[in-house]
Design a protein around this motif. Structure first.
Motif, PDB file in Angstrom:
ATOM      1  N   SER A  83      -7.438   7.089   1.891  1.00  9.32           N
ATOM      2  CA  SER A  83      -6.518   5.945   1.978  1.00  9.32           C
ATOM      3  C   SER A  83      -6.697   4.976   0.815  1.00  9.32           C
ATOM      4  CB  SER A  83      -6.717   5.198   3.300  1.00  9.32           C
ATOM      5  OG  SER A  83      -7.855   4.365   3.256  1.00  9.32           O
ATOM      6  N   PHE A  88      -1.667   2.686   2.345  1.00  9.76           N
ATOM      7  CA  PHE A  88      -1.982   1.316   2.698  1.00  9.76           C
ATOM      8  C   PHE A  88      -2.551   0.535   1.523  1.00  9.76           C
ATOM      9  CE2 PHE A  88      -4.619  -1.624   5.566  1.00  9.76           C
ATOM     10  CZ  PHE A  88      -3.544  -2.456   5.810  1.00  9.76           C
ATOM     11  N   THR A  89      -3.480   1.130   0.799  1.00  8.29           N
ATOM     12  CA  THR A  89      -4.084   0.407  -0.318  1.00  8.29           C
ATOM     13  C   THR A  89      -3.093   0.217  -1.465  1.00  8.29           C
ATOM     14  OG1 THR A  89      -5.023   2.485  -1.136  1.00  8.29           O
ATOM     15  CG2 THR A  89      -6.435   1.093   0.212  1.00  8.29           C
ATOM     16  N   LEU A 111      -9.921  -1.589   6.893  1.00 10.12           N
ATOM     17  CA  LEU A 111      -9.160  -0.833   7.886  1.00 10.12           C
ATOM     18  C   LEU A 111      -9.920  -0.863   9.203  1.00 10.12           C
ATOM     19  CD1 LEU A 111      -7.881   2.403   6.091  1.00 10.12           C
ATOM     20  CD2 LEU A 111      -6.558   0.408   6.790  1.00 10.12           C
ATOM     21  N   ASP A 216       0.430  -4.252  13.096  1.00  8.78           N
ATOM     22  CA  ASP A 216       1.700  -3.541  13.089  1.00  8.78           C
ATOM     23  C   ASP A 216       2.729  -4.330  13.888  1.00  8.78           C
ATOM     24  OD1 ASP A 216       1.219  -3.087  15.823  1.00  8.78           O
ATOM     25  OD2 ASP A 216       0.619  -1.007  15.525  1.00  8.78           O
ATOM     26  N   VAL A 222      -4.288  -3.364  12.227  1.00  9.64           N
ATOM     27  CA  VAL A 222      -4.437  -2.262  11.288  1.00  9.64           C
ATOM     28  C   VAL A 222      -5.681  -2.480  10.444  1.00  9.64           C
ATOM     29  CG1 VAL A 222      -3.360  -1.065   9.325  1.00  9.64           C
ATOM     30  CG2 VAL A 222      -1.932  -1.932  11.210  1.00  9.64           C
ATOM     31  N   SER A 254       1.473  -6.914   6.428  1.00 10.48           N
ATOM     32  CA  SER A 254       1.891  -6.360   7.727  1.00 10.48           C
ATOM     33  C   SER A 254       3.340  -5.903   7.665  1.00 10.48           C
ATOM     34  CB  SER A 254       1.712  -7.410   8.830  1.00 10.48           C
ATOM     35  OG  SER A 254       0.361  -7.783   8.991  1.00 10.48           O
ATOM     36  N   ASN A 257       3.728  -2.811   5.362  1.00 11.77           N
ATOM     37  CA  ASN A 257       3.200  -1.609   6.004  1.00 11.77           C
ATOM     38  C   ASN A 257       4.159  -1.081   7.057  1.00 11.77           C
ATOM     39  OD1 ASN A 257       1.018   0.315   6.439  1.00 11.77           O
ATOM     40  ND2 ASN A 257       0.677  -0.732   8.382  1.00 11.77           N
ATOM     41  N   ARG A 261       6.170   2.549   7.014  1.00 15.12           N
ATOM     42  CA  ARG A 261       6.100   3.497   8.125  1.00 15.12           C
ATOM     43  C   ARG A 261       7.480   3.861   8.629  1.00 15.12           C
ATOM     44  NH1 ARG A 261       2.123   1.282  12.565  1.00 15.12           N
ATOM     45  NH2 ARG A 261       2.718   3.278  13.519  1.00 15.12           N
TER      46      ARG A 261
END
Length: 265
Positions: A83, A88-89, A111, A216, A222, A254, A257, A261
């Motif tokens: 990751s 995410f990063t 995380l 989330d 998260v 947030s 992300n 998704r």
């Protein structure tokens, strides 16, 4: 087109093991071995054998229920290593660079590992003001000590908080125990109300931590976005300003992300 139950299942050991790991990673929590064997069309004896091989490597661990299993710490660790370069990063990096530039301080991304009730540090961004210490990437850390963990802990339900409290050992820095539960719980309520946590030298000697949770769309944590500042350089009068910056940047991450998704689906 064949129905799902009629599709050919993988037969080799590597293929079956890979499918088992994938299956466990997709579950919300622990799963009974009978359910796993049924869903993967494996003989129970084969499921047990594969699970124990994976347990020896730390990829799987026993759940709390009888003959149930879940993803182990080593698989989480490897996932976090990946990751760092993906997902995410990548979303977090520009947000963190803005955070470090605006605050002048070193920023960190953690995380949350829900099965372990721990966190891991996956990304850092340096700042004009240098650190006299270096945070360690990818090790598993308690969420009851340090701002990065308590920001996450404050978002969890009461049962989870109490369970984590009961199994948490002393501070890795001072050796102090957690305060009495009512006092500890009140601190978490204050963290949730103001949107960030602040701690002094709880995870690393000589460091002040400020952190805000990244959640989330359902409000589940998260990870957390953090600033770490040497105690000798920390100005308490800046705390409201830094806390506000953290809240804003954590909310932006947030949202980014969740948007990523949704695009993936």
């Amino acid at each position: 087109m064949l129905q799902e139950s009629a599709r050919e299942r993988p037969t080799g050991t590597v293929a079956r093991t890979s499918e088992l790991i994938r299956y466990l990673a997709e579950q919300d929590g622990e799963v009974a071995v009978t359910t796993l064997a049924r869903d993967l069309a494996l003989p129970p004896s084969t499921a047990h054998r594969l699970l124990h091989l994976l347990m020896d490597q730390g990829f799987v661990e026993r759940g709390k229920r009888f003959q149930s299993y879940r993803v182990g710490g080593e698989l989480y660790r490897l996932g976090c290593l990946v990751s760092r370069k993906l997902g995410f990063t990548e979303l977090a990096d520009p947000i963190m660079r803005g955070l470090s530039a605006e605050s002048g301080e070193f920023s960190m991304l953690t995380l949350y590992l829900p099965s372990e009730h721990k966190l891991t540090l996956v990304h850092t961004v340096a700042a004009p003001n240098p650190l006299t210490y270096r945070p360690e990437l990818f090790s598993q850390l308690s969420i009851a000590w340090g701002a990065s963990g308590r920001a996450i802990l404050a978002t969890l339900c009461e049962n989870e908080i109490r369970a984590i409290y009961l199994k948490t050992g002393p501070s890795p820095v001072t050796g102090a125990e957690l305060p009495p539960y009512p006092e500890f719980r009140e601190e978490l309520r204050l963290i949730a109300a103001r949107g960030y946590a602040r701690t002094n030298a709880q995870r690393m000697a000589g460091a002040v931590g400020l952190a805000s949770p990244v959640c989330d769309s359902a409000g589940k944590p998260v990870g957390s976005l953090c600033l770490t500042i040497p105690e000798f350089r920390f100005d308490p009068s800046r705390e409201p300003e830094l806390g506000a910056i953290l809240r804003e940047r954590a909310a932006a991450l947030s949202h980014a992300n969740d948007s990523a998704r949704m695009r993936a689906y």
